[in-house]
Design a protein around this motif. Structure first.
Motif, mmCIF file in Angstrom:
data_model
loop_
_atom_site.group_PDB
_atom_site.id
_atom_site.type_symbol
_atom_site.label_atom_id
_atom_site.label_comp_id
_atom_site.label_asym_id
_atom_site.label_seq_id
_atom_site.Cartn_x
_atom_site.Cartn_y
_atom_site.Cartn_z
ATOM 1 N N PHE A 4 0.827 -1.207 0.000
ATOM 2 C CA PHE A 4 0.000 0.000 0.000
ATOM 3 C C PHE A 4 0.859 1.254 0.000
ATOM 4 O O PHE A 4 0.622 2.185 -0.779
ATOM 5 C CB PHE A 4 -0.928 -0.003 1.220
ATOM 6 N N LEU A 5 1.874 1.288 0.843
ATOM 7 C CA LEU A 5 2.755 2.457 0.896
ATOM 8 C C LEU A 5 3.548 2.625 -0.394
ATOM 9 O O LEU A 5 3.758 3.753 -0.857
ATOM 10 C CB LEU A 5 3.708 2.344 2.090
ATOM 11 N N SER A 6 3.968 1.527 -0.988
ATOM 12 C CA SER A 6 4.720 1.600 -2.245
ATOM 13 C C SER A 6 3.856 2.134 -3.383
ATOM 14 O O SER A 6 4.304 2.969 -4.176
ATOM 15 C CB SER A 6 5.270 0.225 -2.616
ATOM 16 N N VAL A 7 2.626 1.659 -3.473
ATOM 17 C CA VAL A 7 1.707 2.145 -4.507
ATOM 18 C C VAL A 7 1.396 3.618 -4.285
ATOM 19 O O VAL A 7 1.377 4.421 -5.234
ATOM 20 C CB VAL A 7 0.421 1.288 -4.536
ATOM 21 N N LEU A 8 1.183 4.002 -3.039
ATOM 22 C CA LEU A 8 0.913 5.411 -2.717
ATOM 23 C C LEU A 8 2.118 6.288 -3.058
ATOM 24 O O LEU A 8 1.970 7.393 -3.588
ATOM 25 C CB LEU A 8 0.554 5.543 -1.235
ATOM 26 N N LEU A 9 3.320 5.782 -2.816
ATOM 27 C CA LEU A 9 4.541 6.516 -3.156
ATOM 28 C C LEU A 9 4.670 6.702 -4.665
ATOM 29 O O LEU A 9 5.053 7.777 -5.131
ATOM 30 C CB LEU A 9 5.767 5.791 -2.596
ATOM 31 N N ILE A 10 4.333 5.684 -5.428
ATOM 32 C CA ILE A 10 4.388 5.802 -6.888
ATOM 33 C C ILE A 10 3.375 6.820 -7.388
ATOM 34 O O ILE A 10 3.684 7.654 -8.255
ATOM 35 C CB ILE A 10 4.167 4.415 -7.536
ATOM 36 N N ILE A 11 2.175 6.805 -6.833
ATOM 37 C CA ILE A 11 1.140 7.768 -7.249
ATOM 38 C C ILE A 11 1.567 9.193 -6.916
ATOM 39 O O ILE A 11 1.453 10.106 -7.737
ATOM 40 C CB ILE A 11 -0.209 7.417 -6.593
ATOM 41 N N VAL A 12 2.094 9.391 -5.713
ATOM 42 C CA VAL A 12 2.552 10.725 -5.309
ATOM 43 C C VAL A 12 3.722 11.166 -6.181
ATOM 44 O O VAL A 12 3.812 12.339 -6.567
ATOM 45 C CB VAL A 12 2.930 10.730 -3.808
#
Length: 78
Positions: A4-12
């Motif tokens: 979840f944090l990795s996907v959120l980091l990619i989106i940001v």
């Protein structure tokens, strides 16, 4: 949690790149960087309208990117 944090980091990250690319340049090419860049850097020019919104959103997403990058690292180490 890590995914979840990795996907959120990619989106940001993608949003941050788009925000930076949407901002207008402060100088007029190479000649502005050599001669007129200092005037605008130290001048009292404030961004108005859409430029101000883009500038504030860029700061918010940059801070969010930094926090998420540290969080992903912490979760990977733990």
């Amino acid at each position: 949690m890590n995914t979840f944090l990795s996907v959120l980091l990619i989106i940001v990250s993608v949003v941050l790149v788009i925000l930076v690319l949407l901002q207008s340049s402060k100088s007029a090419g190479l000649s502005g960087a050599i001669s007129g860049g200092a005037e605008q850097l130290f001048g009292k020019q404030k961004a108005r309208g859409l430029e101000a919104v883009l500038e504030k959103m860029t700061v918010v997403f940059a801070v969010l990117f930094f926090v998420l990058a540290m969080a992903v690292t912490y979760v990977n180490l733990a």
